[in-house]
Design an enzyme around this catalytic site. Sequence first.
Site, PDB file in Angstrom:
ATOM      1  N   LYS A 188      83.598  43.850  32.534  1.00 19.12           N
ATOM      2  CA  LYS A 188      83.205  42.515  32.070  1.00 19.12           C
ATOM      3  C   LYS A 188      82.070  42.640  31.061  1.00 19.12           C
ATOM      4  O   LYS A 188      80.929  42.910  31.411  1.00 19.12           O
ATOM      5  CB  LYS A 188      82.746  41.610  33.212  1.00 19.12           C
ATOM      6  CG  LYS A 188      82.619  40.170  32.719  1.00 19.12           C
ATOM      7  CD  LYS A 188      81.646  39.308  33.492  1.00 19.12           C
ATOM      8  CE  LYS A 188      80.248  39.314  32.993  1.00 19.12           C
ATOM      9  NZ  LYS A 188      79.994  38.767  31.654  1.00 19.12           N
ATOM     10  N   GLU A 263      71.438  50.224  35.931  1.00 18.54           N
ATOM     11  CA  GLU A 263      70.673  50.613  34.742  1.00 18.54           C
ATOM     12  C   GLU A 263      69.933  49.362  34.314  1.00 18.54           C
ATOM     13  O   GLU A 263      70.544  48.472  33.728  1.00 18.54           O
ATOM     14  CB  GLU A 263      71.710  50.977  33.667  1.00 18.54           C
ATOM     15  CG  GLU A 263      71.209  51.788  32.560  1.00 18.54           C
ATOM     16  CD  GLU A 263      71.100  53.205  33.014  1.00 18.54           C
ATOM     17  OE1 GLU A 263      69.955  53.586  33.259  1.00 18.54           O
ATOM     18  OE2 GLU A 263      72.123  53.883  33.126  1.00 18.54           O
ATOM     19  N   CYS A 297      66.752  48.481  26.186  1.00 11.53           N
ATOM     20  CA  CYS A 297      66.104  48.617  27.499  1.00 11.53           C
ATOM     21  C   CYS A 297      64.972  49.631  27.448  1.00 11.53           C
ATOM     22  O   CYS A 297      63.995  49.507  28.165  1.00 11.53           O
ATOM     23  CB  CYS A 297      67.131  48.955  28.566  1.00 11.53           C
ATOM     24  SG  CYS A 297      68.228  50.271  28.103  1.00 11.53           S
ATOM     25  N   GLU A 396      59.395  42.216  30.869  1.00 11.06           N
ATOM     26  CA  GLU A 396      60.308  42.643  29.817  1.00 11.06           C
ATOM     27  C   GLU A 396      60.649  41.445  28.931  1.00 11.06           C
ATOM     28  O   GLU A 396      61.243  40.475  29.382  1.00 11.06           O
ATOM     29  CB  GLU A 396      61.594  43.221  30.422  1.00 11.06           C
ATOM     30  CG  GLU A 396      62.506  43.786  29.359  1.00 11.06           C
ATOM     31  CD  GLU A 396      63.774  44.434  29.908  1.00 11.06           C
ATOM     32  OE1 GLU A 396      64.448  43.808  30.744  1.00 11.06           O
ATOM     33  OE2 GLU A 396      64.087  45.556  29.481  1.00 11.06           O
TER      34      GLU A 396
HETATM   35  P1  NAP Z   1      71.846  39.867  32.462  1.00  9.83           P
HETATM   36  O1  NAP Z   1      71.849  38.452  32.860  1.00  9.83           O
HETATM   37  O2  NAP Z   1      71.285  40.881  33.380  1.00  9.83           O
HETATM   38  O3  NAP Z   1      73.352  40.243  32.074  1.00  9.83           O
HETATM   39  C1  NAP Z   1      73.958  41.512  32.122  1.00  9.83           C
HETATM   40  C2  NAP Z   1      75.394  41.346  32.567  1.00  9.83           C
HETATM   41  O4  NAP Z   1      75.449  40.880  33.921  1.00  9.83           O
HETATM   42  C3  NAP Z   1      76.167  40.322  31.758  1.00  9.83           C
HETATM   43  O5  NAP Z   1      77.494  40.748  31.620  1.00  9.83           O
HETATM   44  C4  NAP Z   1      76.058  39.099  32.633  1.00  9.83           C
HETATM   45  O6  NAP Z   1      77.001  38.118  32.350  1.00  9.83           O
HETATM   46  C5  NAP Z   1      76.215  39.693  34.000  1.00  9.83           C
HETATM   47  N1  NAP Z   1      75.728  38.849  35.072  1.00  9.83           N
HETATM   48  C6  NAP Z   1      74.794  37.868  35.021  1.00  9.83           C
HETATM   49  N2  NAP Z   1      74.623  37.320  36.240  1.00  9.83           N
HETATM   50  C7  NAP Z   1      75.463  37.952  37.075  1.00  9.83           C
HETATM   51  C8  NAP Z   1      75.749  37.838  38.466  1.00  9.83           C
HETATM   52  N3  NAP Z   1      75.124  36.952  39.245  1.00  9.83           N
HETATM   53  N4  NAP Z   1      76.678  38.671  39.000  1.00  9.83           N
HETATM   54  C9  NAP Z   1      77.312  39.578  38.242  1.00  9.83           C
HETATM   55  N5  NAP Z   1      77.086  39.723  36.928  1.00  9.83           N
HETATM   56  C10 NAP Z   1      76.172  38.929  36.345  1.00  9.83           C
HETATM   57  O7  NAP Z   1      71.144  40.008  31.117  1.00  9.83           O
HETATM   58  P2  NAP Z   1      71.164  38.916  29.958  1.00  9.83           P
HETATM   59  O8  NAP Z   1      71.415  37.544  30.451  1.00  9.83           O
HETATM   60  O9  NAP Z   1      72.122  39.452  28.979  1.00  9.83           O
HETATM   61  O10 NAP Z   1      69.684  39.035  29.459  1.00  9.83           O
HETATM   62  C11 NAP Z   1      68.608  38.547  30.262  1.00  9.83           C
HETATM   63  C12 NAP Z   1      67.462  39.513  30.227  1.00  9.83           C
HETATM   64  O11 NAP Z   1      67.895  40.762  30.783  1.00  9.83           O
HETATM   65  C13 NAP Z   1      66.986  39.912  28.856  1.00  9.83           C
HETATM   66  O12 NAP Z   1      66.127  39.020  28.313  1.00  9.83           O
HETATM   67  C14 NAP Z   1      66.357  41.259  29.114  1.00  9.83           C
HETATM   68  O13 NAP Z   1      65.065  41.132  29.588  1.00  9.83           O
HETATM   69  C15 NAP Z   1      67.227  41.838  30.187  1.00  9.83           C
HETATM   70  N6  NAP Z   1      68.225  42.799  29.671  1.00  9.83           N
HETATM   71  C16 NAP Z   1      68.040  44.101  29.926  1.00  9.83           C
HETATM   72  C17 NAP Z   1      68.963  45.032  29.464  1.00  9.83           C
HETATM   73  C18 NAP Z   1      68.800  46.466  29.718  1.00  9.83           C
HETATM   74  O14 NAP Z   1      69.621  47.254  29.262  1.00  9.83           O
HETATM   75  N7  NAP Z   1      67.792  46.865  30.421  1.00  9.83           N
HETATM   76  C19 NAP Z   1      70.067  44.619  28.750  1.00  9.83           C
HETATM   77  C20 NAP Z   1      70.253  43.255  28.524  1.00  9.83           C
HETATM   78  C21 NAP Z   1      69.322  42.368  29.008  1.00  9.83           C
HETATM   79  P3  NAP Z   1      76.591  36.974  31.299  1.00  9.83           P
HETATM   80  O15 NAP Z   1      76.692  37.616  29.992  1.00  9.83           O
HETATM   81  O16 NAP Z   1      77.572  35.899  31.469  1.00  9.83           O
HETATM   82  O17 NAP Z   1      75.194  36.534  31.657  1.00  9.83           O
END
Ligand code: NAP
Length: 492
Positions: A188, A263, A297, A396
């Site tokens: 996904k 990760e 990240c 972050e």
């Molecule tokens: P995220 O919410 O952690 O999303 C990562 C993945 O998980 C996406 O595919 C997301 O789908 C999915 N997801 C979200 N909620 C879920 C749940 N309850 N169960 C299963 N899967 C779920 O990250 P984001 O929304 O893209 O970004 C939010 C923050 O995360 C950023 O501002 C940043 O601080 C952090 N981030 C960190 C990394 C890293 O590599 N460390 C990468 C991206 C973001 P959706 O796309 O539909 O939300």
Amino acid sequence: MAQIEVLSEVSKFLEGSPKMTIGGKPTEAGSGKTFTVIDPSTAQVITEVPRAEMGDVDAAVASARAAFDDKRWSGLRPGKRTEVLYKLGELIKRNINELSQLESLDSGKPIKIASGEMWMAGEVFRYFSGWPTKMFGETNPTTDDQFVYTLREPVGVCGGIIPWNFPLIMAAWKIAPALAFGNTIVLKPAEQTPLTAMRLAELALEAGVPEGVINVVTGFGEEAGQALAQHHDVDKIAFTGSTEVGRKILHASEGNLKRVTLELGGKSPNIVFPDADMKRAAKGSMFGIFLNSGQICTAGSRILVERSIHDEFIESLVAATASMRLGPGMDDETGMGPVVSEQQMKRVTGYIDIGRSEGAEVVSGGNRAEELGDGYFVEPTIFAGVRNDMRIAQEEIFGPVAAVIPVDDVDHAIEVANNTIYGLAATVWTNDLSKAHRVARGVKAGTVWINSTGQYDPSTSFGGYKQSGFGRELGVHSMEAYTELKSVWVSL
Ligand code: NAP
Ligand code: MG
């Protein structure tokens, strides 16, 4: 401005409203629902993709299960699996222009950088194509009347849930090792950036990956992601994203105690000592935080500078930042694109406000770049006078915001570096060999870069300490994440 023309195959892909791939077939959501995909450089809708819900995830998992159980993939001769994975790597490279444009339009990445990333995604498949022929077991030194050996076996059906910052690379990091070790997968992608993963599923079929081995479902985290994470017929979840969602994945996984690798986020220190090559350190530190608009990240978001060179270094850093050209992704002179979404832009500018109210000083940037139109552009922003206990030093931000923090010496630098809940990466700039290695030993981080930053290679394992997650991806250690080990006892 040197705006790139959109390739006809890219327009065609977007106009055809891309489909998910389930069981090797282009698939719409069972409900018929879709959601929009937006170009962050313009804030315009570029296409719509299916919005998968639980029933669609069930179908994808069933397809991956059938493909695993009948061994249509793991039962192939290892050399054949090598050939197919290698070919997929080649197909990515052959379609690099199309894929880079899709990635740039979907995420706002500068086209030149997107192109480098597509190449790296191809390299990940090439690297893992070597593993099917190297899944060795062992013979164990037991008593003379026993013969004991181990078998490395695939885990089964894997679920991959990935973020929007490196869409195709993240897809490759999940799919390539899963397949190399004989598993099948349901992926996904992030809702903001589903396109290249959807195209990858098509290229995989062209490369000869059997139907059902790679399934891609598009949708929202709380719906499709959650359904995958809690699915009782999924044997392993590999997740990359925020620490907050990482916790949810862990909870969702408890029903069938599936294997989990996480990760997660980071607040990585980038440490500069007075004996460093200053020019190189300033430029490297600048790229370390502003590459990909800070949406990495491992971004070196806390810049720790020894007090004696603090003011001089800030000057060099600000000068280096001035050379970073902010602009739309599809302009080949752009060095830094927009952030990925309106929500992310608000989050980042919100943190800039927090930094100001905490008393830190903006020495570069500090605003949304409104002159660039409706896109989600935020200026590369540097805060000086930051204390490590401020929110902008602890949380972050995931955007182009650097916090510069003065430190006294090596021991103090290590102490401040480790004073965070995260432990993903650290960078150190010094020409003193012993200082470099003291920091490398002292920091709690999964990756340490000395005199460079942001280096990756498929041969080298990657992962986090502390709340940056657990498990390692890439390299030889990925075998642990994607296989089970069976001990077989034979009485002689
Ligand atoms: P995220 O919410 O952690 O999303 C990562 C993945 O998980 C996406 O595919 C997301 O789908 C999915 N997801 C979200 N909620 C879920 C749940 N309850 N169960 C299963 N899967 C779920 O990250 P984001 O929304 O893209 O970004 C939010 C923050 O995360 C950023 O501002 C940043 O601080 C952090 N981030 C960190 C990394 C890293 O590599 N460390 C990468 C991206 C973001 P959706 O796309 O539909 O939300
Ligand atoms: Mg999200």
